[in-house]
Design an enzyme around this catalytic site. Structure first.
Site, PDB file in Angstrom:
ATOM      1  N   HIS A 125       0.775  -1.242   0.000  1.00  0.00           N
ATOM      2  CA  HIS A 125       0.000   0.000   0.000  1.00  0.00           C
ATOM      3  C   HIS A 125       0.803   1.287   0.000  1.00  0.00           C
ATOM      4  O   HIS A 125       0.256   2.341   0.323  1.00  0.00           O
ATOM      5  CB  HIS A 125      -0.926   0.014   1.231  1.00  0.00           C
ATOM      6  CG  HIS A 125      -2.099  -0.908   1.113  1.00  0.00           C
ATOM      7  ND1 HIS A 125      -2.015  -2.209   0.702  1.00  0.00           N
ATOM      8  CD2 HIS A 125      -3.406  -0.712   1.352  1.00  0.00           C
ATOM      9  CE1 HIS A 125      -3.199  -2.783   0.689  1.00  0.00           C
ATOM     10  NE2 HIS A 125      -4.079  -1.895   1.077  1.00  0.00           N
ATOM     11  N   HIS A 177      -2.804  -1.737  -4.843  1.00  0.00           N
ATOM     12  CA  HIS A 177      -4.151  -1.231  -4.568  1.00  0.00           C
ATOM     13  C   HIS A 177      -4.282   0.121  -5.277  1.00  0.00           C
ATOM     14  O   HIS A 177      -3.680   1.103  -4.869  1.00  0.00           O
ATOM     15  CB  HIS A 177      -4.378  -1.061  -3.056  1.00  0.00           C
ATOM     16  CG  HIS A 177      -5.814  -0.770  -2.693  1.00  0.00           C
ATOM     17  ND1 HIS A 177      -6.606   0.141  -3.346  1.00  0.00           N
ATOM     18  CD2 HIS A 177      -6.605  -1.299  -1.727  1.00  0.00           C
ATOM     19  CE1 HIS A 177      -7.803   0.172  -2.816  1.00  0.00           C
ATOM     20  NE2 HIS A 177      -7.847  -0.685  -1.833  1.00  0.00           N
ATOM     21  N   HIS A 242     -11.156  -7.414  -6.242  1.00  0.00           N
ATOM     22  CA  HIS A 242     -11.464  -6.548  -5.085  1.00  0.00           C
ATOM     23  C   HIS A 242     -12.251  -5.328  -5.556  1.00  0.00           C
ATOM     24  O   HIS A 242     -11.808  -4.596  -6.444  1.00  0.00           O
ATOM     25  CB  HIS A 242     -10.144  -6.158  -4.425  1.00  0.00           C
ATOM     26  CG  HIS A 242     -10.287  -5.386  -3.165  1.00  0.00           C
ATOM     27  ND1 HIS A 242     -10.509  -4.027  -3.140  1.00  0.00           N
ATOM     28  CD2 HIS A 242     -10.267  -5.783  -1.868  1.00  0.00           C
ATOM     29  CE1 HIS A 242     -10.590  -3.628  -1.882  1.00  0.00           C
ATOM     30  NE2 HIS A 242     -10.459  -4.675  -1.094  1.00  0.00           N
ATOM     31  N   GLU A 294     -13.234  -9.731  -0.433  1.00  0.00           N
ATOM     32  CA  GLU A 294     -13.798  -8.390  -0.557  1.00  0.00           C
ATOM     33  C   GLU A 294     -14.058  -8.057  -2.028  1.00  0.00           C
ATOM     34  O   GLU A 294     -13.706  -6.987  -2.518  1.00  0.00           O
ATOM     35  CB  GLU A 294     -12.846  -7.349   0.047  1.00  0.00           C
ATOM     36  CG  GLU A 294     -12.447  -7.664   1.476  1.00  0.00           C
ATOM     37  CD  GLU A 294     -11.500  -6.626   2.066  1.00  0.00           C
ATOM     38  OE1 GLU A 294     -10.607  -6.154   1.350  1.00  0.00           O
ATOM     39  OE2 GLU A 294     -11.690  -6.276   3.238  1.00  0.00           O
ATOM     40  N   CYS A 312     -16.779   1.459   1.487  1.00  0.00           N
ATOM     41  CA  CYS A 312     -15.818   2.079   0.549  1.00  0.00           C
ATOM     42  C   CYS A 312     -16.117   1.702  -0.891  1.00  0.00           C
ATOM     43  O   CYS A 312     -15.912   2.509  -1.810  1.00  0.00           O
ATOM     44  CB  CYS A 312     -14.396   1.614   0.858  1.00  0.00           C
ATOM     45  SG  CYS A 312     -13.654   2.312   2.314  1.00  0.00           S
ATOM     46  N   CYS A 396     -10.886   1.807   6.951  1.00  0.00           N
ATOM     47  CA  CYS A 396     -10.879   2.613   5.722  1.00  0.00           C
ATOM     48  C   CYS A 396     -12.228   3.287   5.498  1.00  0.00           C
ATOM     49  O   CYS A 396     -12.301   4.383   4.956  1.00  0.00           O
ATOM     50  CB  CYS A 396     -10.560   1.716   4.536  1.00  0.00           C
ATOM     51  SG  CYS A 396     -11.517   0.186   4.564  1.00  0.00           S
ATOM     52  N   CYS A 397     -13.340   2.633   5.932  1.00  0.00           N
ATOM     53  CA  CYS A 397     -14.665   3.150   5.598  1.00  0.00           C
ATOM     54  C   CYS A 397     -15.052   4.418   6.360  1.00  0.00           C
ATOM     55  O   CYS A 397     -15.551   5.375   5.736  1.00  0.00           O
ATOM     56  CB  CYS A 397     -15.714   2.067   5.841  1.00  0.00           C
ATOM     57  SG  CYS A 397     -15.490   0.580   4.859  1.00  0.00           S
TER      58      CYS A 397
HETATM   59  O1  FUB Z   1      -6.616  -2.207   1.674  1.00  0.00           O
HETATM   60  C1  FUB Z   1      -7.099  -0.911   1.936  1.00  0.00           C
HETATM   61  C2  FUB Z   1      -8.590  -0.976   2.162  1.00  0.00           C
HETATM   62  O2  FUB Z   1      -8.820  -1.823   3.288  1.00  0.00           O
HETATM   63  C3  FUB Z   1      -9.365  -1.597   1.030  1.00  0.00           C
HETATM   64  O3  FUB Z   1      -9.743  -0.653   0.043  1.00  0.00           O
HETATM   65  C4  FUB Z   1     -10.569  -2.110   1.769  1.00  0.00           C
HETATM   66  O4  FUB Z   1     -11.301  -3.082   1.054  1.00  0.00           O
HETATM   67  C5  FUB Z   1      -9.939  -2.688   3.015  1.00  0.00           C
HETATM   68  O5  FUB Z   1      -9.470  -3.981   2.769  1.00  0.00           O
HETATM   69 ZN    ZN Z   2     -13.556   0.468   3.608  1.00  0.00          ZN
END
Ligand code: FUB
Ligand code: ZN
Length: 609
Positions: A125, A177, A242, A294, A312, A396-397
């Site tokens: 990330h 990602h 994802h 996910e 998210c 993250c949400c």
């Molecule tokens: O990996 C970063 C964030 O965490 C992803 O976008 C979400 O799905 C969660 O896994």
């Molecule tokens: Zn999220």
């Protein structure tokens, strides 16, 4: 003709549901997330004094969590709220300035925990965090006029450009990602620096190239599909992998298609959008059928209790759809945004604004005992989470809610030289190039919309896909789901709004024989809290009466529908006896489920023909 955005900075939402949601975000949710981030060490990590053995070891995506929160605070400050948080954010920015590397690199986890491993692990990330920090820096400059943060991020991006696009010295080529791509487009549009656009193009065009060093080449097609690296993006036809990664990438693709007039890329975006919303999306706008990764699974595979539908992911779909609207005005995009902003996104936060769903299921069954749960397969053991929580391990949400709610004004209007486009209906004013647009409405309580516009350009108004009957005195032409009015000025429209039963495609086996209830853009559900347990014993009358009953909790209407209830059957199996009794079924807006304690819930109901 370029379709320009009309930013939330020029929009004031004056009343109605989204006025409430935006104020609650500023007054409650931003502070709830701040407190949890303080409790869990996400802010402490910016002090760079963690050492082995201390609690709250920095995590490789914490930079992104805090960045989204800063972005949300910044947007809310632009709306005139949360100004008292500026010194707090200034300190975080100061720490970024103090602890960035000489070459511009900034990442807390790799600085504190894996100092010699930067740019060696595609799945940790680094580029994702950089993208969210870039977005936060732009937002913070717009909110405060301060540009140190932005300077730090342009330096960081120049470093990324050098490592990835020039030296090719990282152990991978594209982000594990996606996120940085859309952030780079924003940075290009903010600074005018073409190299940032080129870097976004680099990451998009190199994805799925089997000859680069993203994989050791022994990954399966499915493994590469997890982050949409299974094919070059222009060849992709289905939404796979994802869900958040997918739609962040699709959003960037739409931006590049628009800016570069890239018809091939736009074609890929159209295909991916259509596959997503016409075969892989829940009626609430949620996406992601499987918790296990996910991710998307297959066309029409839409299990209700096991639905993943990360908050998210719904936000990322709205971001993709809004960028497609900038490419071409078509209600297929703005209808999906509407589906999301009245259902699958706002279900992600409690009506008190202080707790959150990560996953947004469409069915919550009877509560299992701990022993029963323990015998379920792991992926079912979590299924589904029954109550919102204040923080997640992976959080993250919540900050995504902060930034989306504060900037919902970005989704209402757009314009070109000839027309002002009205995509969503909220009681609001917008200053558009010195002209004033006023929309007066109580939507979605009802479908009456009054438009006052003093500019020279003409008006085009989305006709919601759910609407069968429009009442409007002014003449208009229909095109791609929009009502094009040839004369400017004031316009009054009523989108006649009545409750209706919706059915799913035959191939959507999870919903066979069932119906969901909608009223305008709002999807409804039943809870045991209103209708008793064993919701599967309820049958809604296919042609019965459905009345409205104002509901304080949702600030929308609850619905009271004719129906029947099957007598409870306790034997495991017995001969069918059809002993149903008439009953009234109470339905509430889906977004407010699980706000009254633990309760069974279902969106899809049996139908009594
Ligand atoms: O990996 C970063 C964030 O965490 C992803 O976008 C979400 O799905 C969660 O896994
Ligand atoms: Zn999220």
């Amino acid at each position: 003709m370029e379709i320009g955005e009309i930013s939330f900075k020029d929009v004031i939402i004056k009343s109605g549901l989204w006025h409430t949601l935006q104020n609650r975000n500023a007054e409650k949710t931003i502070y709830a997330v701040k407190d949890r981030f303080a409790d869990t060490g996400r802010f402490d990590a910016f002090e760079f004094n963690w050492t082995d053995g201390m609690k709250n070891k920095p995590h490789f995506f914490w930079d992104s969590d805090v960045a989204k929160w800063i972005q949300g605070v910044s947007y809310s400050m632009i709306n005139g709220e949360n100004r008292e948080l500026e010194p707090f954010v200034d300190h975080l920015v100061e720490q970024i300035g103090k602890h960035r590397w000489a070459d511009g690199y900034f990442n807390i986890y790799f600085t504190m925990c894996e100092k010699d491993m930067r740019w060696t692990n595609r799945r940790n990330h680094e580029l994702y965090c950089a993208g969210h920090l870039i977005e936060a820096a732009i937002a913070y400059k717009h909110a405060t006029g301060k540009d140190e943060f932005l300077k730090y991020m342009t330096d960081y991006t120049d470093h990324i450009y050098k490592v990835f696009a020039v030296e090719r010295s990282a152990s991978f080529t594209t982000p594990g990602h996606q996120e940085i791509e859309l952030a780079l487009v924003k940075l290009y549009e903010e600074t005018g620096e073409k190299k940032y656009l080129e870097l976004a193009e680099f990451f998009i065009d190199n994805r799925g190239d089997k000859n680069n060093n993203d994989f050791q080449n022994d990954e399966t097609y499915e493994q590469r599909a997890y982050d949409q690296s299974h094919l070059p993006v222009r060849e992709q036809t289905k939404a796979v992998g994802h869900s958040v990664r997918a739609c962040y990438m699709y959003a960037a693709m739409a931006d590049l298609a628009r800016i570069n007039g890239d018809k091939e890329l736009l074609g890929a975006c159209r295909r991916l959008f259509d596959n997503t919303v016409n075969r892989r999306m829940y009626i609430t706008g949620g996406i992601g059928s499987s918790y296990v990764k996910e991710c998307f699974t297959a066309d029409y595979d839409l299990p209700n209790a096991e639905a993943y539908n990360e908050t998210c992911a719904s936000i990322s779909l709205a971001m993709f759809a809004n960028r497609m609207l900038r490419c071409e005005v078509n209600s297929k995009y703005s209808d999906i945004i509407e589906r999301l902003i009245y259902n699958g996104i706002i279900s992600g936060v409690s009506v008190r604004g202080t707790s959150f769903f990560y996953e947004n299921p469409l069915s919550v069954g009877r509560k299992l005992t701990d022993e029963e749960n323990g015998f379920m397969e792991e992926y079912k053991r979590r299924r589904p989470i029954r109550q919102r929580v204040e923080i997640f391990e992976c959080s993250c949400c919540p900050p995504n809610i902060n930034r989306f709610f504060a900037s919902i004004g970005d989704y209402l209007y757009s314009a070109d030289d000839e027309y002002i486009y009205i995509h969503q209906f909220m009681d609001s004013t917008a200053d558009i190039g010195g002209d004033r647009l006023t929309v007066t409405t109580e939507y979605p309580l009802d479908g009456k919309v009054k438009i006052t516009w003093n500019g020279k350009r003409k008006i085009a108004v989305r006709r919601p896909g759910w609407c069968d009957k429009v009442i409007c005195g002014a003449p208009y032409e229909m095109k791609d789901g929009y009502m094009y009015f040839e004369n400017g000025g004031d316009t009054e429209i009523e989108f006649v709004m009545t409750p209706c039963l919706m059915t799913a495609a035959s191939a959507a086996e999870a919903d066979s024989g069932k119906a969901a209830v909608m009223r305008g853009p709002v999807v409804y559900c039943v809870e045991a809290a209103d209708n008793g347990e064993n919701l599967g014993d309820l049958f809604i009358a296919a042609h019965g009466d459905i009345s409205c009953d104002y509901d304080e909790m949702s600030q929308l209407y609850a619905l009271i529908a004719d129906g029947e209830r099957r007598a409870e059957q306790t034997e495991l199996y017995a001969k069918y006896d059809g002993r149903n009794t008439h009953c009234k079924i109470r339905l509430i807006p889906y977004y407010t489920f699980a706000n009254r304690g633990d309760s069974e819930m279902s969106v899809w109901l049996n139908v009594k023909p």
